[in-house]
Enzyme design. Structure first.
Site, PDB file in Angstrom:
ATOM      1  CE  LYS A  28      -2.946   0.653   3.453  1.00 55.99           C
ATOM      2  NZ  LYS A  28      -4.133   1.043   4.264  1.00 55.99           N
ATOM      3  NE  ARG A  33       6.169   6.618   0.651  1.00 55.69           N
ATOM      4  CZ  ARG A  33       5.343   6.313   1.657  1.00 55.69           C
ATOM      5  NH1 ARG A  33       4.293   5.529   1.451  1.00 55.69           N
ATOM      6  NH2 ARG A  33       5.561   6.804   2.876  1.00 55.69           N
ATOM      7  N   GLY A 101      -4.971   7.581   5.989  1.00 57.44           N
ATOM      8  CA  GLY A 101      -4.105   8.583   6.592  1.00 57.44           C
ATOM      9  C   GLY A 101      -2.848   8.824   5.772  1.00 57.44           C
ATOM     10  NE  ARG A 129      -5.297   7.738  11.201  1.00 55.46           N
ATOM     11  CZ  ARG A 129      -4.676   6.919  10.357  1.00 55.46           C
ATOM     12  NH1 ARG A 129      -5.346   6.371   9.364  1.00 55.46           N
ATOM     13  NH2 ARG A 129      -3.393   6.663  10.504  1.00 55.46           N
ATOM     14  CB  SER A 174       5.484   9.819  11.724  1.00 53.91           C
ATOM     15  OG  SER A 174       4.508   9.873  10.692  1.00 53.91           O
ATOM     16  CD  GLN A 176       0.768   8.027   7.728  1.00 59.56           C
ATOM     17  OE1 GLN A 176       0.226   8.918   8.381  1.00 59.56           O
ATOM     18  NE2 GLN A 176       0.214   6.849   7.548  1.00 59.56           N
ATOM     19  CG  ASP A 326       0.459  -0.295   9.627  1.00 55.89           C
ATOM     20  OD1 ASP A 326      -0.123   0.461  10.426  1.00 55.89           O
ATOM     21  OD2 ASP A 326       0.904   0.085   8.534  1.00 55.89           O
ATOM     22  NE  ARG A 357      -4.346  -0.434  13.462  1.00 54.46           N
ATOM     23  CZ  ARG A 357      -3.762  -0.116  12.316  1.00 54.46           C
ATOM     24  NH1 ARG A 357      -2.442  -0.097  12.231  1.00 54.46           N
ATOM     25  NH2 ARG A 357      -4.480   0.203  11.258  1.00 54.46           N
TER      26      ARG A 357
END
Length: 448
Positions: A28, A33, A101, A129, A174, A176, A326, A357
């Site tokens: 994913k 990307r 996200g 979030r 992170s 992200q 994850d 989570r």
């Protein structure tokens, strides 16, 4: 808050071991990307193996809305004709990022470097979030943001007309946030510099190089320093997306827990910043090996062979969290069946995923007869050393990984386990139930 049309799914122990070879959906992170870089490259990028789950399809739609030509040419095969760095156009309507996200945060970085206005929203889970973690550093480019209280979606962004390069030390590990800063830096003159204290997945750096950008990575006393030379000409390059290691985790753990099983998951991405789960499972004694290792599109890939093993509890160090963030819910399921206690340390980041989570994982265990507790940011699981009691209905909180972890638990439990809503599995692993059912006789995963 539940999905408007919940789809519960029921998992029970199969009547025969799991066996066979399978492929899992494309990675994913790399799929998102590939679409984004294709959109800001010059020329046409051919992508194969793209994950066609809802999250990635939202990214494809967003790139179309921003002016790129994005076409599906076959199963997993896509073509993106890009606009070059700085060439995205203002979208005519709101960008709806669904449950993703990753897509939302990376796209905010990309938009920040363009002199355009955009409004972004998502589903109920994504609107809860935190986005402040990216809007704060991205403001340094000159971009402006208007958000709901708590820095949440829906939000509006006006990108910088003359973006400035960012120099930013990540306060939390992170990928992200790091990626959002690097994507913003594409449009800025000079050098964008991001420092991470703990290494996080580096797909953005790998793909930037694949498309022709100059990226350097240096380990220093301050941490890992990533530098991007701004305003490169990105040139279209083919991308073969490997299987997602986060998705591979579910059939792998199922094979380890169902007696007599042997499963081969083909073409899995083996980036060392993504394989913390496999390291941890081996420490627990798992019969797990890699065959046919190779490099594809700048990323290591291979076939993973998993066989039933009696596992033992371990302590998972906090520095490993970014490489398996994850995978903790499905690791918790493996820990539930192991002998002894497993302690997973430093899981603060799990509180801001699709759900809280960490709490959801503890509840998944407790509702199925497993003793577990949260101490600070640690999750402690007391294994049964055998079959998991099961028998519970798991609240998935619109979180695909909690749903899949619950179903893997049901395959290894004495009593069936129900996921209250499995609809969100399609965001990352379309066809999950059919694929798992194909590994054995009967239909252990079915609607209740």
């Amino acid at each position: 808050m539940s999905h408007p049309d919940p789809r519960p799914l029921h998992a029970s122990a199969p009547s025969a071991p799991l066996a066979g070879r399978l492929g899992v959906p494309g990675d994913k992170s790399i799929s998102h990307r590939a679409l984004m870089f294709g959109a800001v490259a010059v020329g046409t990028t051919e992508i194969s193996g793209l994950l066609e789950g809802e999250d990635v399809l939202r990214t494809a739609a967003a790139m179309r809305a921003l002016g790129a030509t994005v076409d599906k040419t076959g199963p997993g095969a896509w073509r993106v004709s890009g606009r070059g760095v700085g060439g995205l156009v203002e979208p005519a309507d709101v960008l709806d990022m669904g449950n993703s996200g990753t897509a939302a945060r990376l796209l905010l970085g990309l938009i920040s470097g363009h002199p355009i206005f955009a409004v972004m929203t998502g589903d109920a889970s994504l609107r809860r979030r935190p986005m402040k973690r990216v809007t704060d550093p991205l403001s340094a480019t000159g971009a402006q943001f208007w958000t709901r209280d708590g820095g949440r979606l829906p939000l509006a962004v006006r990108g910088a007309a003359d973006p400035l390069p960012i120099d930013y030390v990540l306060p939390v590990a992170s990928a992200q946030v790091k990626s959002a800063c690097l994507l913003a830096g594409l449009c800025a003159p000079g050098t964008t510099r991001v420092v991470e204290k703990e290494p996080t997945r580096d797909h953005t750096e790998n793909m930037l190089r694949h498309f022709g950008a100059t990226v350097s990575v240096e380990d220093t006393a301050e941490g890992r320093v990533i530098r991007l030379e701004g305003q490169p000409e990105l040139v279209a390059a083919p991308v073969l997306v490997p299987g997602d290691p986060s998705s591979a985790a579910f059939p792998i753990v199922a094979a380890l827990l169902v007696p007599g099983s042997r499963v081969v998951v083909e073409n899995v991405g083996l980036n060392p910043l993504r394989t913390g789960l496999f390291t941890t499972l081996r420490e627990m004694g798992a019969a797990l090996r890699v065959e046919n290792e190779r490099i594809s599109g700048g990323e290591p890939v291979g076939d993973i062979v998993a066989e039933y093993t009696e596992l033992s509890g371990v302590t998972v160090p906090p520095h490993r969290a970014p490489s398996m963030i994850d995978e903790y819910p499905v690791l918790a399921v493996a820990a539930a069946a192991a002998r002894g206690t497993t302690r997973m340390k430093g899981l603060a980041e799990l509180r801001v995923k699709e759900s809280d989570r960490l709490a959801a994982t503890a509840a998944l265990l407790a509702g199925n007869g497993i003793k577990a507790e949260i101490e600070g940011d640690d999750l402690i699981v007391h294994g049964t050393g055998g079959a998991i009691p099961g028998g519970g209905t798991v609240e998935t909180h619109m979180d695909h990984r909690i749903a899949m972890s619950a179903l893997v638990m049901g395959l290894a439990a004495r009593a069936p386990v129900t996921a209250d809503d499995a609809a969100f599995i399609d965001t990352s692993f379309p066809g999950f139930a059919a694929l798992m059912n194909g590994l054995t006789t009967g239909t252990p995963l079915a609607a209740p």
